[in-house]
Scaffold this active site. Structure first.
Site, mmCIF file in Angstrom:
data_model
loop_
_atom_site.group_PDB
_atom_site.id
_atom_site.type_symbol
_atom_site.label_atom_id
_atom_site.label_comp_id
_atom_site.label_asym_id
_atom_site.label_seq_id
_atom_site.Cartn_x
_atom_site.Cartn_y
_atom_site.Cartn_z
ATOM 1 N N ASP A 314 0.972 -1.201 -0.153
ATOM 2 C CA ASP A 314 -0.089 -0.022 0.108
ATOM 3 C C ASP A 314 0.866 1.260 -0.099
ATOM 4 O O ASP A 314 0.710 2.193 0.727
ATOM 5 C CB ASP A 314 -0.799 -0.025 1.136
ATOM 6 C CG ASP A 314 -2.068 0.822 1.149
ATOM 7 O OD1 ASP A 314 -2.358 1.547 -0.042
ATOM 8 O OD2 ASP A 314 -2.783 1.136 2.123
ATOM 9 N N ARG A 318 0.038 9.075 0.551
ATOM 10 C CA ARG A 318 -0.765 9.254 1.835
ATOM 11 C C ARG A 318 -0.025 8.489 2.892
ATOM 12 O O ARG A 318 -0.623 8.594 3.973
ATOM 13 C CB ARG A 318 -2.173 8.860 1.535
ATOM 14 C CG ARG A 318 -2.655 7.344 0.837
ATOM 15 C CD ARG A 318 -3.699 7.080 0.838
ATOM 16 N NE ARG A 318 -3.836 5.719 0.345
ATOM 17 C CZ ARG A 318 -3.436 5.502 -1.062
ATOM 18 N NH1 ARG A 318 -3.608 6.202 -1.806
ATOM 19 N NH2 ARG A 318 -3.519 4.045 -1.276
ATOM 20 N N ASN A 319 0.529 7.581 2.510
ATOM 21 C CA ASN A 319 1.059 6.579 3.537
ATOM 22 C C ASN A 319 2.550 7.003 3.828
ATOM 23 O O ASN A 319 3.319 6.069 4.281
ATOM 24 C CB ASN A 319 0.926 5.038 3.141
ATOM 25 C CG ASN A 319 -0.582 4.665 3.378
ATOM 26 O OD1 ASN A 319 -1.287 5.165 4.351
ATOM 27 N ND2 ASN A 319 -0.966 3.682 2.420
ATOM 28 N N ASP A 332 2.093 2.933 7.866
ATOM 29 C CA ASP A 332 1.047 2.110 7.583
ATOM 30 C C ASP A 332 1.444 0.773 6.914
ATOM 31 O O ASP A 332 1.229 0.392 5.624
ATOM 32 C CB ASP A 332 0.579 2.784 6.255
ATOM 33 C CG ASP A 332 -1.147 2.874 6.517
ATOM 34 O OD1 ASP A 332 -1.500 2.069 7.391
ATOM 35 O OD2 ASP A 332 -1.910 3.861 6.148
#
Ligand code: ADP
Ligand code: MG
Length: 450
Positions: A314, A318-319, A332
């Site tokens: 992932d 955003r992570n 994350d």
């Protein structure tokens, strides 16, 4: 018989089990719960030279501290090791044999789907108590109500409260280890009393992220919502105990002592997520050198994961989080699994996930490399959403035919070339993170980022 203990190497982390007051100038004072790093062995096996978080160095007694280890991967941790899922009444009775008053387990009710049954051994007999799920809460007697099974078990452990006995000993599910015990054993369990929760700083998919104060330093705390998601948090924390790199958000510890809640404590990343950072500052503030630095930071963290056979699954802006001193770190790890596991593809972030991962669940370091290409594109377009102006449903068919995004405005050609290498449909043609990191270092050294 004496046990010969191998000495701890320099760099080993340990946690203090007691307060230590120094006896000489050369000793290093510490308090219970502090994390210390071994600097050197001494001639006396009972003493180590160690460093505290503030950088002070001195001698510490070995028996006051406990070595911190990564929790072995493959360990099946459970917050509810006494939960046996769908088993029959007869199977439950067999599991609770031979009789031992207070031995208990919880199973899913066979007669009332959605409800549970608490099975307790009591003076040679097994009692089955129905746990009713009623307007979002659990209850046995319709007097005491609980948010989840962990709270219910906690309550009846402390007090029989109408049951034939209080719960004394959990019958563990085969192969399961109680998460609480394992985190304490490996030195990752923190104490709730040392933690102050200050304010909400983010909303995660599974629960709030809060700013906290842990023994005087700022920390980020992921707070659990309920028991089903708690299990996912445990998996995330388990992965994090094994990883240590300056470009990965560092786990500080886990709090599971209060059975009804779970907190994952990590280093606090003052500047928030990279995607928000890029969007809020934009082209006028962030120069080429800065964008390259973020790209390089992430590639270093990912090279470490590659070397250790961890697949992130992932990776996206955003992570990635940004620290006070502008270091980008990958976070994350919720989906991170050691290479080879399978998973549900319906929840995947389509625009970031490699085609073979979407199609055949083939996750690998090479599918992370694909995502890294998308992340590079996000960085150089200051946080835009990838594949602008293409409807989500059209992304995969077009990508599978070989479509690649255009270069972001002002992106150096040499960086765009890296993105395109990451987006090779043939995984074997994609570069390794090591290669990517080397190329990015080259671009930096030659100042080709303008
Ligand atoms: P989830 O994966 O469940 O969606 P995240 O771990 O991405 O949750 O966290 C959600 C948000 O909380 C992030 O986008 C970020 O703004 C904030 N956050 C998470 N961890 C930290 C941290 N260590 N320091 C500062 N902010 C954080
Ligand atoms: Mg996230």
């Amino acid at each position: 018989m004496s046990v010969v203990q191998t000495p701890w190497q320099a760099g080993t982390e340990c946690v203090a089990n007691y307060d230590f007051q120094r006896r000489t100038e050369q000793d290093l004072e510490f308090t219970k719960g502090e994390v210390l790093t071994i600097v050197a062995v001494t001639r006396d096996p009972n003493w180590y030279k160690a460093k505290n978080k503030g950088g002070q160095v001195g001698f510490i007694p070995a028996n006051y501290v406990q070595k911190r280890e990564g929790v072995k991967s493959g360990t099946k941790l459970s917050l509810m090791p006494w939960f046996h899922g769908k088993i029959t009444r007869e199977q439950a009775e067999r599991l609770l044999y031979p009789p031992e008053t207070g031995l208990f387990l919880v199973r899913e009710s066979t007669n009332y789907p959605g409800d549970y049954t608490l099975c307790v051994s009591c003076e040679g007999k097994v009692e089955h108590y129905r746990i009713i799920y009623k307007s979002g809460k659990l209850t046995i007697d319709e007097e005491a109500y609980f948010e989840n099974l962990m709270q219910l078990v906690e309550h009846y452990t402390n007090d029989a409260d109408g049951l034939c006995t209080c719960l004394m000993k959990p019958k563990l599910m085969e192969g399961m280890v109680a998460a609480q015990d394992e985190f304490s054993r490996s030195g990752w369990a923190l104490k709730m009393k040392d933690l102050k929760l200050l304010q909400i700083i983010g909303k995660g998919e599974f629960g709030d992220v809060m700013l906290g104060d842990y023994r005087g330093s700022k920390v980020a705390v992921k707070c659990i919502k309920n028991d089903a998601t708690a299990q996912a948090f445990v998996a995330e924390a388990l992965v994090m105990t094994q990883l240590r790199h300056n470009n990965l958000v560092q786990l500080l510890g886990v709090i599971v002592e209060d059975k009804s809640s779970l907190f994952i404590v990590t280093e606090f990343m003052a500047k928030g997520s990279l995607v928000d950072y890029l969007r809020s500052r934009g082209r006028s503030v962030l120069g080429g050198e800065c964008l390259l630095k973020f790209s390089l930071d992430v590639s270093e963290g990912m090279e470490y994961l590659e070397d250790n056979n961890f697949v992130h699954r992932d990776l996206a802006a955003r992570n990635v989080l940004v620290s006070e001193d502008n270091i980008a770190k990958v976070s994350d790890f919720g989906l991170t699994k050691e290479a080879s596991a399978t998973q549900d593809t319906s929840k995947l972030p389509v625009k970031w996930t490699a085609p073979e991962a979407l199609r055949e669940k083939l996750f690998s370091t090479k599918s992370d490399v694909w995502s890294f290409g998308i992340l590079l594109w996000e960085i150089y377009s200051f946080g835009r959403v990838p594949y602008p102006r293409i409807a989500l449903k059209d992304v995969v068919p077009r990508v599978e035919k070989g479509y690649k995004m255009e270069s972001p405005d002002g992106c150096p050609v040499i960086v765009y070339e890296l993105m395109k290498q990451c987006w090779h449909l043939d995984t074997t043609q994609r570069p390794s993170f090591r290669k990517l990191r080397e190329q990015l270092e080259h671009i930096k050294a030659k100042e080709l980022y303008q």
